[in-house]
Design a protein around this motif. Structure first.
Motif, PDB file in Angstrom:
ATOM      1  N   THR A 170       0.839  -1.205   0.000  1.00 16.02           N
ATOM      2  CA  THR A 170       0.000   0.000   0.000  1.00 16.02           C
ATOM      3  C   THR A 170       0.876   1.257   0.000  1.00 16.02           C
ATOM      4  OG1 THR A 170      -0.092   0.124   2.408  1.00 16.02           O
ATOM      5  CG2 THR A 170      -1.799  -1.205   1.314  1.00 16.02           C
ATOM      6  N   VAL A 171       0.253   2.389  -0.293  1.00 12.57           N
ATOM      7  CA  VAL A 171       0.978   3.674  -0.285  1.00 12.57           C
ATOM      8  C   VAL A 171       1.555   3.919   1.109  1.00 12.57           C
ATOM      9  CG1 VAL A 171       0.794   6.164  -0.683  1.00 12.57           C
ATOM     10  CG2 VAL A 171      -0.566   4.584  -2.072  1.00 12.57           C
ATOM     11  N   LYS A 172       0.771   3.595   2.148  1.00 12.87           N
ATOM     12  CA  LYS A 172       1.245   3.791   3.528  1.00 12.87           C
ATOM     13  C   LYS A 172       2.489   2.951   3.806  1.00 12.87           C
ATOM     14  CE  LYS A 172      -0.063   1.854   7.440  1.00 12.87           C
ATOM     15  NZ  LYS A 172      -0.864   1.352   8.560  1.00 12.87           N
ATOM     16  N   GLU A 173       2.477   1.700   3.377  1.00 16.00           N
ATOM     17  CA  GLU A 173       3.634   0.811   3.594  1.00 16.00           C
ATOM     18  C   GLU A 173       4.872   1.326   2.866  1.00 16.00           C
ATOM     19  OE1 GLU A 173       0.952  -3.284   4.082  1.00 16.00           O
ATOM     20  OE2 GLU A 173       1.928  -2.829   2.187  1.00 16.00           O
ATOM     21  N   ILE A 174       4.686   1.760   1.627  1.00 19.59           N
ATOM     22  CA  ILE A 174       5.817   2.258   0.825  1.00 19.59           C
ATOM     23  C   ILE A 174       6.406   3.516   1.456  1.00 19.59           C
ATOM     24  CG2 ILE A 174       6.449   3.305  -1.400  1.00 19.59           C
ATOM     25  CD1 ILE A 174       4.330   1.422  -2.684  1.00 19.59           C
ATOM     26  N   TYR A 175       5.529   4.456   1.848  1.00 19.64           N
ATOM     27  CA  TYR A 175       6.032   5.745   2.350  1.00 19.64           C
ATOM     28  C   TYR A 175       6.641   5.622   3.744  1.00 19.64           C
ATOM     29  CZ  TYR A 175       6.434  10.795   2.857  1.00 19.64           C
ATOM     30  OH  TYR A 175       6.933  12.071   3.022  1.00 19.64           O
ATOM     31  N   THR A 176       6.020   4.822   4.625  1.00 17.63           N
ATOM     32  CA  THR A 176       6.606   4.662   5.959  1.00 17.63           C
ATOM     33  C   THR A 176       7.970   3.975   5.866  1.00 17.63           C
ATOM     34  OG1 THR A 176       5.275   2.661   6.236  1.00 17.63           O
ATOM     35  CG2 THR A 176       4.454   4.653   7.270  1.00 17.63           C
TER      36      THR A 176
END
Length: 350
Positions: free
Chosen positions: A328-334
């Motif tokens: 997910t975008v959250k996983e990639i960015y974190t």
């Protein structure tokens, strides 16, 4: 060569060579090459982007768990829309804009309502549970609802209105732009600098609906000009069930209809919130400088299908096999921010 690849082959880039005005072209070239070659964000910008991504992801996951199968037209896969919209609102307020009218389709609307415009979550949950006031004799589905609020920005008060959606694809855009024109007249905003429209579209609708071209073609006329609209295409690369671009349109990009007006077109990968921030900033700067429309093609995907009652793997098994393996975008960015030692996993969890 390395610099050119970084600028034009990265997660964000722009099309502007079709623009006939050389001054515009030079301005874009200089600003694009400066921004994309040396993208430096403050720690506050990174923190804000992370918080918005976590909030967007959290709301969708909560709704999915509490109301499984209920239609919500979730934003998952294009979560960075929230980051880009937030930047447009605050950057424009800094430049003296007083009001913004948003026109958008269903996808991501619930997230925009709660996480940007401040709709109270319990009101949304009541709509999911079909609770309503006895005094209200008629209503609409939750992903058509409008909303208005005053946002407090460091530069002062910004009034934001999200237009109610009349359901027919794209017909809300000229309505919202007409509302902008009326507000400008009321404010005696002759320079068209205090109010503008953000129009959010789907990729297949932007390429396929005639009202898009009609609205764009009126944008520069004296009777309808509002000093430019920022168009954001939530591009999840699938028109309901059609995923091959050769079957969806005759052009390379869904945004190509904008070329007839010599508009700059920014393409940005929704998996990179920082690139979305940079593009949003550039779009606001261009719109205010040249008082023309600008297009942002936010390239992402749709994690759940057309709506949550739909099983997308039935028509797109290969595409959805890839999507289910994709973080997910959250996983990639974190992960990116933890690698940069900007934040710890514990702080992200908190």
């Amino acid at each position: 060569i390395a610099a050119m690849q970084k600028i034009y082959c990265g997660t964000a880039t722009a099309e502007y060579m079709h623009i006939t005005d050389s001054a515009e072209r030079s301005w874009l070239q200089e600003n694009i090459e400066t921004t994309f070659n040396n993208l430096v964000l403050t720690s506050e910008e990174k923190q804000r982007a992370l918080e918005l991504i976590i909030a967007a992801d959290g709301l969708e996951k909560y709704l999915g768990a509490k109301y499984p199968g209920a239609k919500r037209f979730g934003l998952e896969g294009c979560d960075s829309l929230i980051v880009g919209l937030d930047k447009i609102l605050f950057a424009s307020s800094k430049q003296g804009v007083k009001e913004i009218v948003i026109a958008m389709a269903h996808r991501g609307r619930l997230n925009v309502l709660v996480n940007l415009l401040g709709k109270v979550p319990h009101e949304l949950f009541e709509q999911f549970e079909d609770k309503h006031s006895e005094q209200v004799s008629s209503g609409d589905v939750k992903y058509h609802q409008g909303f208005a609020n005053d946002l407090q920005t460091p530069s002062g008060n910004l009034h934001v209105s999200l237009a109610f959606n009349p359901s027919h694809l794209e017909i809300v855009t000229p309505v919202a732009i007409g509302s902008v024109r009326a507000r400008q007249e009321r404010r005696n905003d002759v320079g068209r600098e205090q109010v503008f429209c953000i129009a959010i579209h789907g990729d297949a609708a932007f390429a396929g609906q005639g009202v898009v071209m009609e609205t764009l073609n009126m944008a520069g006329t004296r009777g309808f000009n509002t000093g430019g609209t920022i168009h954001i295409i939530i591009n999840n690369q699938i028109g309901f069930t059609t995923s091959n671009p050769k079957d969806a349109r005759s052009t390379m990009y869904c945004s190509d209809v904008g070329k007839m007006l010599s508009l700059p077109i920014f393409h940005v990968n929704a998996d990179d919130p920082e690139a979305v921030l940079a593009v949003a900033n550039l779009a606001v700067a261009y719109k205010l400088q040249f008082k023309k429309d600008v297009i942002i093609d936010l390239v992402g995907y749709r994690r759940m299908g057309h709506n949550e009652a739909d099983e997308p793997a039935a028509t797109q098994p290969l595409m959805y096999k890839q999507i289910r393996l994709h973080p997910t975008v959250k996983e990639i960015y974190t992960k990116k921010l933890i690698t940069e030692n900007f934040i710890t996993q514990q702080a992200v969890d908190t």
